[in-house]
Scaffold this motif. Structure first.
Motif, PDB file in Angstrom:
ATOM      1  N   GLY A 102      28.212  26.081  83.630  1.00  0.00           N
ATOM      2  CA  GLY A 102      28.349  27.182  84.571  1.00  0.00           C
ATOM      3  C   GLY A 102      27.437  28.334  84.261  1.00  0.00           C
ATOM      4  N   LYS A 103      27.297  29.171  85.279  1.00  0.00           N
ATOM      5  CA  LYS A 103      26.461  30.359  85.152  1.00  0.00           C
ATOM      6  C   LYS A 103      27.058  31.440  86.039  1.00  0.00           C
ATOM      7  CE  LYS A 103      21.641  31.700  85.761  1.00  0.00           C
ATOM      8  NZ  LYS A 103      20.311  31.189  86.133  1.00  0.00           N
ATOM      9  N   ASN A 104      27.345  32.599  85.445  1.00  0.00           N
ATOM     10  CA  ASN A 104      27.925  33.718  86.194  1.00  0.00           C
ATOM     11  C   ASN A 104      29.193  33.311  86.947  1.00  0.00           C
ATOM     12  OD1 ASN A 104      25.764  35.380  85.365  1.00  0.00           O
ATOM     13  ND2 ASN A 104      24.516  34.625  87.070  1.00  0.00           N
ATOM     14  N   ASN A 105      30.068  32.550  86.277  1.00  0.00           N
ATOM     15  CA  ASN A 105      31.330  32.068  86.838  1.00  0.00           C
ATOM     16  C   ASN A 105      31.129  31.269  88.123  1.00  0.00           C
ATOM     17  OD1 ASN A 105      34.136  31.786  86.412  1.00  0.00           O
ATOM     18  ND2 ASN A 105      34.557  33.233  88.057  1.00  0.00           N
ATOM     19  N   ASP A 106      30.077  30.467  88.157  1.00  0.00           N
ATOM     20  CA  ASP A 106      29.789  29.629  89.311  1.00  0.00           C
ATOM     21  C   ASP A 106      29.118  28.352  88.824  1.00  0.00           C
ATOM     22  OD1 ASP A 106      29.680  28.840  91.948  1.00  0.00           O
ATOM     23  OD2 ASP A 106      28.306  30.419  92.589  1.00  0.00           O
ATOM     24  N   LEU A 107      29.010  27.385  89.727  1.00  0.00           N
ATOM     25  CA  LEU A 107      28.270  26.170  89.426  1.00  0.00           C
ATOM     26  C   LEU A 107      26.782  26.486  89.384  1.00  0.00           C
ATOM     27  CD1 LEU A 107      30.136  23.713  91.831  1.00  0.00           C
ATOM     28  CD2 LEU A 107      30.503  23.992  89.373  1.00  0.00           C
ATOM     29  N   MET A 108      26.040  25.722  88.602  1.00  0.00           N
ATOM     30  CA  MET A 108      24.599  25.964  88.481  1.00  0.00           C
ATOM     31  C   MET A 108      23.801  25.255  89.569  1.00  0.00           C
ATOM     32  SD  MET A 108      24.243  25.453  84.392  1.00  0.00           S
ATOM     33  CE  MET A 108      24.960  23.815  84.534  1.00  0.00           C
ATOM     34  N   PHE A 109      24.372  24.194  90.120  1.00  0.00           N
ATOM     35  CA  PHE A 109      23.651  23.363  91.072  1.00  0.00           C
ATOM     36  C   PHE A 109      24.516  23.108  92.305  1.00  0.00           C
ATOM     37  CE2 PHE A 109      22.781  21.839  86.709  1.00  0.00           C
ATOM     38  CZ  PHE A 109      21.433  22.164  86.618  1.00  0.00           C
ATOM     39  N   SER A 110      23.869  22.916  93.435  1.00  0.00           N
ATOM     40  CA  SER A 110      24.547  22.450  94.644  1.00  0.00           C
ATOM     41  C   SER A 110      24.202  20.976  94.789  1.00  0.00           C
ATOM     42  CB  SER A 110      24.067  23.247  95.860  1.00  0.00           C
ATOM     43  OG  SER A 110      24.654  22.704  97.029  1.00  0.00           O
ATOM     44  N   MET A 156      43.435  24.587  85.749  1.00  0.00           N
ATOM     45  CA  MET A 156      42.282  25.470  85.579  1.00  0.00           C
ATOM     46  C   MET A 156      42.721  26.796  84.997  1.00  0.00           C
ATOM     47  SD  MET A 156      41.961  26.527  89.583  1.00  0.00           S
ATOM     48  CE  MET A 156      42.905  25.129  90.150  1.00  0.00           C
ATOM     49  N   GLY A 157      41.728  27.575  84.589  1.00  0.00           N
ATOM     50  CA  GLY A 157      41.955  28.951  84.193  1.00  0.00           C
ATOM     51  C   GLY A 157      41.791  29.868  85.388  1.00  0.00           C
ATOM     52  N   ASN A 158      42.124  31.127  85.207  1.00  0.00           N
ATOM     53  CA  ASN A 158      42.071  32.098  86.296  1.00  0.00           C
ATOM     54  C   ASN A 158      40.650  32.327  86.810  1.00  0.00           C
ATOM     55  OD1 ASN A 158      43.543  33.878  88.027  1.00  0.00           O
ATOM     56  ND2 ASN A 158      42.742  35.601  86.853  1.00  0.00           N
ATOM     57  N   ASN A 159      39.659  32.353  85.918  1.00  0.00           N
ATOM     58  CA  ASN A 159      38.276  32.563  86.367  1.00  0.00           C
ATOM     59  C   ASN A 159      37.784  31.426  87.248  1.00  0.00           C
ATOM     60  OD1 ASN A 159      37.907  35.069  85.258  1.00  0.00           O
ATOM     61  ND2 ASN A 159      36.968  34.302  83.388  1.00  0.00           N
ATOM     62  N   THR A 160      38.199  30.203  86.934  1.00  0.00           N
ATOM     63  CA  THR A 160      37.808  29.071  87.777  1.00  0.00           C
ATOM     64  C   THR A 160      38.405  29.240  89.163  1.00  0.00           C
ATOM     65  OG1 THR A 160      37.562  27.600  85.891  1.00  0.00           O
ATOM     66  CG2 THR A 160      37.937  26.559  88.039  1.00  0.00           C
ATOM     67  N   LEU A 161      39.673  29.619  89.234  1.00  0.00           N
ATOM     68  CA  LEU A 161      40.286  29.859  90.548  1.00  0.00           C
ATOM     69  C   LEU A 161      39.535  30.953  91.302  1.00  0.00           C
ATOM     70  CD1 LEU A 161      42.558  29.367  92.615  1.00  0.00           C
ATOM     71  CD2 LEU A 161      43.901  31.078  91.382  1.00  0.00           C
ATOM     72  N   LYS A 162      39.181  32.031  90.610  1.00  0.00           N
ATOM     73  CA  LYS A 162      38.456  33.136  91.255  1.00  0.00           C
ATOM     74  C   LYS A 162      37.096  32.697  91.787  1.00  0.00           C
ATOM     75  CE  LYS A 162      40.384  36.948  88.536  1.00  0.00           C
ATOM     76  NZ  LYS A 162      40.076  37.892  87.452  1.00  0.00           N
ATOM     77  N   SER A 163      36.510  31.653  91.178  1.00  0.00           N
ATOM     78  CA  SER A 163      35.180  31.200  91.583  1.00  0.00           C
ATOM     79  C   SER A 163      35.204  30.402  92.890  1.00  0.00           C
ATOM     80  CB  SER A 163      34.543  30.347  90.478  1.00  0.00           C
ATOM     81  OG  SER A 163      35.127  29.061  90.418  1.00  0.00           O
ATOM     82  N   PHE A 164      36.391  29.981  93.339  1.00  0.00           N
ATOM     83  CA  PHE A 164      36.490  29.228  94.592  1.00  0.00           C
ATOM     84  C   PHE A 164      36.322  30.172  95.778  1.00  0.00           C
ATOM     85  CE2 PHE A 164      39.634  26.202  92.321  1.00  0.00           C
ATOM     86  CZ  PHE A 164      38.589  25.550  91.704  1.00  0.00           C
ATOM     87  N   PRO A 165      35.909  29.653  96.936  1.00  0.00           N
ATOM     88  CA  PRO A 165      35.776  30.513  98.119  1.00  0.00           C
ATOM     89  C   PRO A 165      37.057  31.313  98.378  1.00  0.00           C
ATOM     90  CG  PRO A 165      34.869  28.345  98.562  1.00  0.00           C
ATOM     91  CD  PRO A 165      35.535  28.272  97.206  1.00  0.00           C
ATOM     92  N   ASN A 166      36.907  32.616  98.476  1.00  0.00           N
ATOM     93  CA  ASN A 166      38.027  33.548  98.689  1.00  0.00           C
ATOM     94  C   ASN A 166      39.072  33.506  97.574  1.00  0.00           C
ATOM     95  OD1 ASN A 166      36.921  34.349 101.222  1.00  0.00           O
ATOM     96  ND2 ASN A 166      37.794  32.493 102.123  1.00  0.00           N
ATOM     97  N   GLY A 167      38.748  32.911  96.436  1.00  0.00           N
ATOM     98  CA  GLY A 167      39.701  32.813  95.335  1.00  0.00           C
ATOM     99  C   GLY A 167      40.925  31.988  95.691  1.00  0.00           C
ATOM    100  N   ALA A 168      40.774  31.127  96.712  1.00  0.00           N
ATOM    101  CA  ALA A 168      41.903  30.323  97.197  1.00  0.00           C
ATOM    102  C   ALA A 168      41.966  28.997  96.441  1.00  0.00           C
ATOM    103  CB  ALA A 168      41.757  30.063  98.687  1.00  0.00           C
ATOM    104  N   PRO A 169      43.181  28.499  96.215  1.00  0.00           N
ATOM    105  CA  PRO A 169      43.318  27.218  95.524  1.00  0.00           C
ATOM    106  C   PRO A 169      42.723  26.070  96.343  1.00  0.00           C
ATOM    107  CG  PRO A 169      45.446  27.998  96.318  1.00  0.00           C
ATOM    108  CD  PRO A 169      44.459  29.076  96.590  1.00  0.00           C
TER     109      PRO A 169
END
Length: 166
Positions: A14-22, A41-54
């Motif tokens: 990861g990079k900046n709490n996001d995936l590195m590649f599409s 998952m951890g909380n940061n992973t959840l936050k990285s999803f669109p709108n922080g939604a599960p």
């Protein structure tokens, strides 16, 4: 329980709490593998999803001392997580990140599904190099797949020294 991730040539995840590649083929594999299953998952992973939604059509379990989410199961400790996981078939549980969650749960994962990306993504977050871990054995490796400008290989590592939950 299994872990699922993609990693670059340096085992960066990861990079900046996001995936590195599409990588559409990797996203499809992740979606199909975890659909109607349990994701941890951890909380940061959840936050990285669109709108922080599960993730939809999955049971989302968040391991966090401080998070609270109405649409997820939140557990505050490994002991609470292990108690929660007793409700599910361990073959249906996937650890999906981030780095500290992977690190804490890796000994309890029977398998690790790694999509290896033949590139360097400038990661700031890394996964343990399983090729250098005597407790993990590479048991499956796909032929290389070209997708969105990247060459990827789907791999599976088996934990030969599995720690039991609870």
């Amino acid at each position: 329980m299994k872990a699922i991730l993609h990693a670059d040539l340096e085992w960066g995840i990861g990079k900046n709490n996001d995936l590195m590649f599409s990588i559409p083929a990797d996203m499809k594999f992740f979606r199909e593998t975890t659909l109607n299953k349990v994701v941890v998952m951890g909380n940061n992973t959840l936050k990285s999803f669109p709108n922080g939604a599960p993730l939809k059509n999955r049971i989302n379990i968040v391991l966090s001392r401080s998070a609270s989410h109405n649409d997820c199961v939140v557990v505050k400790s490994l002991e609470a997580l292990f108690a929660e996981l007793q409700k599910y078939d361990t073959n249906d549980v996937y650890v999906i990140g981030g780095a500290s969650i992977y690190k804490a749960l890796l000994p309890y994962c029977s398998e690790v599904l790694v999509t290896k990306v033949d590139a360097i993504g400038g990661a700031d977050t890394f996964f343990e190099n399983l090729d250098n871990n005597k407790d993990y054995q590479l048991i499956y490796q796909s032929e290389p797949v070209e997708t969105n400008g990247y060459k990827i290989i789907f791999t599976t590592y088996k934990n030969t020294n599995l720690k039991q939950i609870g």
